[in-house]
Write an enzyme that holds these catalytic residues in place. Structure first.
Site, mmCIF file in Angstrom:
data_model
loop_
_atom_site.group_PDB
_atom_site.id
_atom_site.type_symbol
_atom_site.label_atom_id
_atom_site.label_comp_id
_atom_site.label_asym_id
_atom_site.label_seq_id
_atom_site.Cartn_x
_atom_site.Cartn_y
_atom_site.Cartn_z
ATOM 1 C CG ASN A 1 -1.561 1.313 1.488
ATOM 2 O OD1 ASN A 1 -2.525 1.690 0.821
ATOM 3 N ND2 ASN A 1 -1.028 2.065 2.449
ATOM 4 C CE1 TYR B 1 0.471 7.790 -6.757
ATOM 5 C CE2 TYR B 1 -1.217 8.103 -8.434
ATOM 6 C CZ TYR B 1 -0.836 7.642 -7.184
ATOM 7 O OH TYR B 1 -1.771 7.031 -6.375
ATOM 8 C CB ALA C 1 4.815 6.011 -15.338
HETATM 9 N N1 LIG Z 1 -5.873 8.783 -1.826
HETATM 10 C C1 LIG Z 1 -6.144 8.539 -3.091
HETATM 11 O O1 LIG Z 1 -6.951 9.249 -3.697
HETATM 12 C C2 LIG Z 1 -5.495 7.377 -3.793
HETATM 13 C C3 LIG Z 1 -5.953 7.064 -5.069
HETATM 14 C C4 LIG Z 1 -5.391 6.019 -5.752
HETATM 15 C C5 LIG Z 1 -4.372 5.273 -5.174
HETATM 16 N N2 LIG Z 1 -3.923 5.598 -3.937
HETATM 17 C C6 LIG Z 1 -2.825 4.791 -3.392
HETATM 18 O O2 LIG Z 1 -3.189 4.264 -2.139
HETATM 19 C C7 LIG Z 1 -2.028 4.079 -1.319
HETATM 20 C C8 LIG Z 1 -2.248 4.774 0.012
HETATM 21 O O3 LIG Z 1 -2.466 6.151 -0.233
HETATM 22 P P1 LIG Z 1 -3.097 7.168 0.828
HETATM 23 O O4 LIG Z 1 -4.059 7.999 0.089
HETATM 24 O O5 LIG Z 1 -3.518 6.454 2.050
HETATM 25 O O6 LIG Z 1 -1.800 8.082 1.049
HETATM 26 P P2 LIG Z 1 -1.120 8.667 2.360
HETATM 27 O O7 LIG Z 1 -0.110 9.638 1.873
HETATM 28 O O8 LIG Z 1 -2.142 9.127 3.336
HETATM 29 O O9 LIG Z 1 -0.403 7.369 2.977
HETATM 30 C C9 LIG Z 1 0.709 6.776 2.351
HETATM 31 C C10 LIG Z 1 1.533 6.091 3.414
HETATM 32 O O10 LIG Z 1 2.683 5.501 2.802
HETATM 33 C C11 LIG Z 1 3.803 5.780 3.617
HETATM 34 N N3 LIG Z 1 5.045 5.747 2.845
HETATM 35 C C12 LIG Z 1 5.497 6.643 1.945
HETATM 36 N N4 LIG Z 1 6.705 6.286 1.500
HETATM 37 C C13 LIG Z 1 7.027 5.118 2.123
HETATM 38 C C14 LIG Z 1 8.160 4.261 2.074
HETATM 39 N N5 LIG Z 1 9.211 4.525 1.282
HETATM 40 N N6 LIG Z 1 8.145 3.156 2.847
HETATM 41 C C15 LIG Z 1 7.104 2.887 3.660
HETATM 42 N N7 LIG Z 1 6.004 3.653 3.740
HETATM 43 C C16 LIG Z 1 5.977 4.767 2.988
HETATM 44 C C17 LIG Z 1 3.533 7.185 4.157
HETATM 45 O O11 LIG Z 1 4.332 7.472 5.299
HETATM 46 C C18 LIG Z 1 2.055 7.090 4.472
HETATM 47 O O12 LIG Z 1 1.802 6.585 5.757
HETATM 48 C C19 LIG Z 1 -0.858 4.671 -2.130
HETATM 49 O O13 LIG Z 1 -0.171 3.635 -2.796
HETATM 50 C C20 LIG Z 1 -1.559 5.567 -3.125
HETATM 51 O O14 LIG Z 1 -0.787 5.774 -4.287
HETATM 52 C C21 LIG Z 1 -4.454 6.632 -3.234
#
Ligand SMILES: NC(=O)c1ccc[n+]([C@@H]2O[C@H](COP(=O)([O-])OP(=O)(O)OC[C@H]3O[C@@H](n4cnc5c(N)ncnc54)[C@H](O)[C@@H]3O)[C@@H](O)[C@H]2O)c1
Length: 252
Positions: free
Chosen positions: A92, A157, A159
């Site tokens: 995630n 992103y 990609a």
């Molecule tokens: N929020 C959205 O609209 C959305 C949409 C599509 C996909 N996503 C994907 O869902 C996932 C979660 O996103 P979110 O919205 O909860 O984002 P968020 O930024 O709230 O949480 C992301 C988490 O990943 C952690 N993180 C970042 N880099 C890291 C690393 N190198 N090692 C370990 N942990 C790391 C951060 O500290 C954070 O806790 C992501 O992969 C994101 O791309 C989110």
């Protein structure tokens, strides 16, 4: 009886947002949980651990940068020893810093690929040997509808997320003979730190709410049901698939 009783799920990026919701959500369905995030997220990670334990499940918190092979391998070894084995991996962790491609610094290109793409490959390779040995496992990659559509200011992103979808399909073919399924969830716009930063304004939120067939944007808990489906025997014959969970803003 929960769908995930006697299972152990490892969730990366679990200190907030979707990852935190998945940690608590999978615990509600019976799984013990290992949560990983960057060391700077220690306080938030400890809070999620308390929430999981309040569900009556065991929870183990680890500081791991998913783009660092040494940290990934040592955390997976530690979690395996303390839990007895990892049944479910949810990749995630992710980052998004919007930019036009022409203005994107090379370091930001590398950072996105290191976390969002290489992180999936490193974590998956680290848990696969034990899943192969047990002839059972569930891997769920949190990709994005951006990886299917491509979105202006998110080219780098998008990609990485297209890469995550492709890795899902290829791993599924390479590990299926050992009873392991690999599937992806492609969230739409979920109202987390990342989602809100990305939208930028209340006006943009209202616009996308109106575009969505369900007339709302997503919450982290909206990802739990699809994740339980892919993590459990409910999806025993489903692998290599990517499911849009977006309230109807994208249809391909
Ligand atoms: N929020 C959205 O609209 C959305 C949409 C599509 C996909 N996503 C994907 O869902 C996932 C979660 O996103 P979110 O919205 O909860 O984002 P968020 O930024 O709230 O949480 C992301 C988490 O990943 C952690 N993180 C970042 N880099 C890291 C690393 N190198 N090692 C370990 N942990 C790391 C951060 O500290 C954070 O806790 C992501 O992969 C994101 O791309 C989110």
């Amino acid at each position: 009886m929960g769908q995930l009783d006697n299972k152990v799920a490892l969730i990366t990026g679990a200190s907030r947002g979707i990852g935190a919701a998945l940690a608590v959500g999978l615990a509600k369905h019976g799984a013990d949980i290992a949560i990983c995030d960057l060391a700077r997220q220690a306080e938030a990670l400890a809070d999620v651990k308390r929430q999981v334990e309040a569900e009556g499940r065991r929870c183990f918190a680890h500081h791991v940068d998913v783009s660092n092979i040494a940290e990934v391998e040592s955390a997976v070894a530690d979690i395996t020893a303390e839990t007895g084995g990892i049944d479910i991996l949810v990749n995630n962790a992710g980052i998004l810093k919007p930019s036009l491609l022409e203005e994107l610094p090379e370091a930001d290109w590398d950072a996105h690929f290191n976390v969002n793409a290489k992180g999936v490959y490193l974590m998956t390779n680290a848990v696969l040997p034990q899943m192969r040995a047990r002839k059972n496992g569930r891997i769920i990659n949190i990709a994005s509808i951006a990886g299917r559509q491509g979105v202006a200011t998110q080219g780098h992103y998008a990609a990485t997320k297209a890469t995550a979808i492709t890795l899902t399909r290829v791993y599924a073919q390479e590990v299926g003979m050992d009873g392991i399924t690999v599937n992806a969830i492609c969230p739409g716009i979920i109202l987390t730190e990342m989602g809100k930063n990305n939208l930028g304004s209340d006006e943009a939120i209202r616009h996308w709410q109106d575009v969505a067939a369900l007339k709302r944007l997503g919450y982290p808990d909206d990802i739990v049901g699809p994740a339980v489906f892919f993590a459990s025997d409910l999806s025993a014959f489903v692998t290599g698939q990517a499911l849009n969970v977006c309230g109807g803003i994208y249809f391909h």
